[in-house]
Each structure stands twice: as C-alpha cells, then as structure tokens.
Enzyme design. Structure first.
Site, PDB file in Angstrom:
ATOM      1  N   HIS A   1     -18.041  17.848  25.739  1.00 28.92           N
ATOM      2  CA  HIS A   1     -16.596  18.042  25.557  1.00 28.92           C
ATOM      3  C   HIS A   1     -16.194  17.781  24.115  1.00 28.92           C
ATOM      4  CE1 HIS A   1     -17.276  13.845  26.769  1.00 28.92           C
ATOM      5  NE2 HIS A   1     -16.246  13.520  25.991  1.00 28.92           N
TER       6      HIS A   1
ATOM      7  N   HIS B   1     -12.786  16.774  21.891  1.00 28.94           N
ATOM      8  CA  HIS B   1     -11.417  16.262  21.932  1.00 28.94           C
ATOM      9  C   HIS B   1     -10.599  17.048  20.910  1.00 28.94           C
ATOM     10  CE1 HIS B   1     -12.503  12.357  23.966  1.00 28.94           C
ATOM     11  NE2 HIS B   1     -13.676  12.673  23.462  1.00 28.94           N
TER      12      HIS B   1
HETATM   13  P1  AMP Z   1     -16.195  10.366  25.465  1.00 28.41           P
HETATM   14  O1  AMP Z   1     -17.325  10.721  26.409  1.00 28.41           O
HETATM   15  O2  AMP Z   1     -16.527   9.164  24.610  1.00 28.41           O
HETATM   16  O3  AMP Z   1     -15.755  11.521  24.625  1.00 28.41           O
HETATM   17  O4  AMP Z   1     -14.949   9.889  26.328  1.00 28.41           O
HETATM   18  C1  AMP Z   1     -14.585  10.511  27.531  1.00 28.41           C
HETATM   19  C2  AMP Z   1     -13.144  10.937  27.487  1.00 28.41           C
HETATM   20  O5  AMP Z   1     -12.827  11.451  28.746  1.00 28.41           O
HETATM   21  C3  AMP Z   1     -12.158   9.803  27.172  1.00 28.41           C
HETATM   22  O6  AMP Z   1     -11.269  10.232  26.164  1.00 28.41           O
HETATM   23  C4  AMP Z   1     -11.442   9.595  28.520  1.00 28.41           C
HETATM   24  O7  AMP Z   1     -10.099   9.209  28.359  1.00 28.41           O
HETATM   25  C5  AMP Z   1     -11.567  10.969  29.160  1.00 28.41           C
HETATM   26  N1  AMP Z   1     -11.552  10.973  30.622  1.00 28.41           N
HETATM   27  C6  AMP Z   1     -12.283  10.200  31.451  1.00 28.41           C
HETATM   28  N2  AMP Z   1     -12.042  10.513  32.736  1.00 28.41           N
HETATM   29  C7  AMP Z   1     -11.147  11.532  32.720  1.00 28.41           C
HETATM   30  C8  AMP Z   1     -10.495  12.305  33.731  1.00 28.41           C
HETATM   31  N3  AMP Z   1     -10.717  12.103  35.022  1.00 28.41           N
HETATM   32  N4  AMP Z   1      -9.621  13.268  33.341  1.00 28.41           N
HETATM   33  C9  AMP Z   1      -9.376  13.478  32.036  1.00 28.41           C
HETATM   34  N5  AMP Z   1      -9.961  12.793  31.031  1.00 28.41           N
HETATM   35  C10 AMP Z   1     -10.835  11.827  31.364  1.00 28.41           C
END
Ligand code: AMP
Length: 140
Positions: A104, A106
């Site tokens: 993913h 951001h």
């Molecule tokens: P990272 O893997 O470090 O990029 O972080 C995971 C991202 O996913 C973080 O910004 C979380 O806030 C986000 N996140 C985790 N669970 C969910 C969810 N169910 N829906 C949307 N975003 C999520």
C-alpha cells in the site's frame, strides 16, 4: 529473506469485502480507501488488487498501476482538501515500519505549518472518514 504473502491480512479482507472500508476509487488493478488512523485529513491508502507484501515482491505492472492511482488520488486530494502538497509514503517490512503486509501507498494531503499526526495513532470518527471519502470521490 522476505516472507510470503498472507491472504488473511486486513487489506486482503477489505478487498474481499469481509471487513468494511470507506472506498474512494477502484479500477481493474487497484483500490483506494480512507486510512482508519489518518495522519492528516484526506489520508488515503492505495493498494493493488493482486497480492504482494510490499514493493520488494510486487510485480512491476502492479507497482505501475498503484503509483498511477496514487497520482490520481493526489490530484483529487489537492482539490478536495485545498492542499498545496501531498506526501506519498510507503513502508517495506517490519524493520521499516510496515504494519499491514499487503502493498500500500499512503497519500497524505499536507499544509504548511500543520504537523503530521503519528503513524497508526488515533482512530478517526467513521462519519468524518465517510465525509472525506465523499469529498475525494467528488474531486476525482
Ligand atoms: P503501514 O503498514 O506501516 O503502512 O501501516 C498500515 C496503515 O494501515 C496505517 O496507516 C493504519 O492506520 C492503516 N490501517 C490499519 N487497519 C486499517 C483498516 N481496517 N482500514 C483502513 N486503514 C487501516
């Protein structure tokens, strides 16, 4: 060595419709939805539909599709949130801060003088996320 993809990760579940999200955009190869713990208003996640943990194991065609969608979302976010800048952030493996192991990117609207909230900090109000997703969809 990189571990293999686990389809039970939370974004895999979102893609399969097993858990809800605030959807912003979808095409054949990619999906975009609101981050549940936004670092700024409009914080969106862009993911490929095909499985990969991160950029280290992703197929280059999925990387191309995801960054192309991130560009689309960035333009919409600048418009919807009157943002003069966009931060595109992406973590690879736990040592780099990755928490969810489905690739993913951001997309985070930025404004001068407004500090980013912490990564995976506070959960946002669902009504606000819904409103922000609507604003982004309108601006696409
Ligand atoms: P990272 O893997 O470090 O990029 O972080 C995971 C991202 O996913 C973080 O910004 C979380 O806030 C986000 N996140 C985790 N669970 C969910 C969810 N169910 N829906 C949307 N975003 C999520």
């Amino acid at each position: 060595m990189t571990e293999s993809y686990d389809p039970e990760n939370i974004f895999g579940k979102i893609l399969r419709g097993e858990i809800p999200c605030h959807k912003v955009y979808e095409d054949d190869l990619t999906f975009a939805f609101m981050d549940i713990m936004p670092r700024a208003d409009g914080h969106t996640l862009v993911i490929p539909k095909n499985p990969s943990r991160n950029t280290l194991d992703a197929d280059p065609s999925d990387l191309a599709a995801v960054i192309t969608t991130a560009q689309k979302i960035s333009a919409a976010a600048m418009k919807a949130f009157d943002a003069p800048g966009i931060l595109i952030q992406q973590f690879n493996e736990q040592a780099a801060g990755q928490v969810v192991f489905h690739l993913h990117f951001h997309v985070i609207p930025r404004h001068e003088g407004i500090k980013l909230k912490p990564h995976t900090g506070e959960m946002a109000d669902q009504d606000i996320l819904k409103l922000h997703a609507e604003k982004l969809r309108t601006a696409l």
